[in-house]
Each structure stands twice: as structure tokens, then as C-alpha cells.
Design a protein around this motif. Structure first.
Motif, PDB file in Angstrom:
ATOM      1  N   ARG A  97      14.873  19.586  27.648  1.00 36.10           N
ATOM      2  CA  ARG A  97      13.759  18.783  28.144  1.00 36.10           C
ATOM      3  C   ARG A  97      13.290  19.315  29.501  1.00 36.10           C
ATOM      4  O   ARG A  97      12.086  19.432  29.762  1.00 36.10           O
ATOM      5  N   ARG A  98      14.239  19.671  30.361  1.00 40.54           N
ATOM      6  CA  ARG A  98      13.859  20.223  31.678  1.00 40.54           C
ATOM      7  C   ARG A  98      13.162  21.573  31.526  1.00 40.54           C
ATOM      8  O   ARG A  98      12.200  21.860  32.222  1.00 40.54           O
ATOM      9  N   ALA A  99      13.654  22.406  30.610  1.00 39.94           N
ATOM     10  CA  ALA A  99      13.037  23.714  30.383  1.00 39.94           C
ATOM     11  C   ALA A  99      11.609  23.536  29.850  1.00 39.94           C
ATOM     12  O   ALA A  99      10.690  24.257  30.261  1.00 39.94           O
ATOM     13  N   ALA A 100      11.411  22.587  28.948  1.00 40.39           N
ATOM     14  CA  ALA A 100      10.080  22.322  28.409  1.00 40.39           C
ATOM     15  C   ALA A 100       9.150  21.807  29.500  1.00 40.39           C
ATOM     16  O   ALA A 100       7.973  22.200  29.558  1.00 40.39           O
ATOM     17  N   ALA A 101       9.648  20.943  30.365  1.00 39.86           N
ATOM     18  CA  ALA A 101       8.823  20.421  31.465  1.00 39.86           C
ATOM     19  C   ALA A 101       8.450  21.526  32.438  1.00 39.86           C
ATOM     20  O   ALA A 101       7.313  21.580  32.917  1.00 39.86           O
ATOM     21  N   ALA A 102       9.375  22.434  32.702  1.00 39.64           N
ATOM     22  CA  ALA A 102       9.092  23.543  33.609  1.00 39.64           C
ATOM     23  C   ALA A 102       8.059  24.471  33.002  1.00 39.64           C
ATOM     24  O   ALA A 102       7.204  25.031  33.710  1.00 39.64           O
ATOM     25  N   THR A 103       8.092  24.659  31.704  1.00 36.60           N
ATOM     26  CA  THR A 103       7.123  25.501  31.017  1.00 36.60           C
ATOM     27  C   THR A 103       5.722  24.906  31.101  1.00 36.60           C
ATOM     28  O   THR A 103       4.745  25.622  31.317  1.00 36.60           O
ATOM     29  N   VAL A 104       5.627  23.596  30.979  1.00 36.29           N
ATOM     30  CA  VAL A 104       4.334  22.912  31.042  1.00 36.29           C
ATOM     31  C   VAL A 104       3.750  23.035  32.449  1.00 36.29           C
ATOM     32  O   VAL A 104       2.547  23.202  32.618  1.00 36.29           O
ATOM     33  N   LEU A 105       4.607  22.975  33.452  1.00 41.99           N
ATOM     34  CA  LEU A 105       4.134  23.018  34.841  1.00 41.99           C
ATOM     35  C   LEU A 105       3.704  24.413  35.273  1.00 41.99           C
ATOM     36  O   LEU A 105       2.967  24.551  36.231  1.00 41.99           O
ATOM     37  N   THR A 106       4.203  25.435  34.606  1.00 41.50           N
ATOM     38  CA  THR A 106       3.859  26.794  35.045  1.00 41.50           C
ATOM     39  C   THR A 106       2.679  27.355  34.314  1.00 41.50           C
ATOM     40  O   THR A 106       2.153  26.902  33.399  1.00 41.50           O
TER      41      THR A 106
END
Length: 106
Positions: A97-106
Motif C-alpha cells: 500500500r505504501r509503495a502504491a501511494a508513493a507511485t501515485v505521488l511521483t
């Protein structure tokens, strides 16, 4: 000696929980959320996500409620109906979930 060997129970098979976590992650199950309540898995490593040895994941509280409802002797995976599963607390859902959120933010 032969009688003792015959009476010994075979050792339970070793479960490769890391491989099961990777399989569930690759399918996207850990991002999809709990199939029992349809709620998302938290982004915290709080022990709230249970992984079964069939590689399906559920909220620990949802799985516990299902087990109480079915009874221990009748417990089955809510998705594939596999009986007598083993379960393991996983933190992989939080990492995904954290990796997916970081991907969305970048």
C-alpha cells in the motif's frame, strides 16, 4: 525402535510464507483489500492482515469472525474454500500500500 518409528507422526510441511506473500502481492490481492468485508488493508504494520497458505489474505478480525461462525472443524478459505488452512500475520499489505501511494505521488 521400529514400533517407535511407526508411531511417530510425520513432520508438518514447511510453509514458504515469503513466497506466498509474493504470490498474493503479484496478483494484487494485498492492494485489493479483504474479500470478506471488502475493506482496504491498512497501511500500517499492525498485524491486522492474515495470509493463508492458499495465498489469500483477509483482515485478522474478519477471518476470526468467519472461523467463529463456521466452527474450527469446518473452517475454509472464504475465497477458494480450501479446508484446514494455516495462517500467518503478514506485513506485506502495508508495504504494498505504501509503495502504491508513493507511485501515485511521483
Amino acid at each position: 525402535l521400529e514400533e517407535r518409528v511407526r508411531n511417530e507422526k510425520p513432520a508438518a510441511p514447511k510453509i514458504d510464507w515469503k513466497a506466498l506473500e509474493a504470490a498474493a502481492s503479484a496478483r494484487g490481492d494485498l492492494l485489493a483489500g479483504c474479500a470478506i468485508c471488502l475493506g482496504p488493508f491498512s497501511g500500517f504494520e499492525d498485524g491486522s492482515t492474515m495470509l493463508l497458505d492458499c495465498a489469500h489474505a483477509f483482515h485478522a478480525s474478519c477471518l476470526a469472525a468467519l472461523e467463529r461462525h463456521l466452527g474450527f472443524e469446518n473452517r475454509r478459505c472464504a475465497l477458494c474454500r480450501r479446508p484446514n488452512y494455516n495462517k500467518h500475520v503478514t506485513k506485506r499489505a502495508a508495504l504494498d500500500r505504501r509503495a502504491a501511494a508513493a507511485t501515485v505521488l511521483t
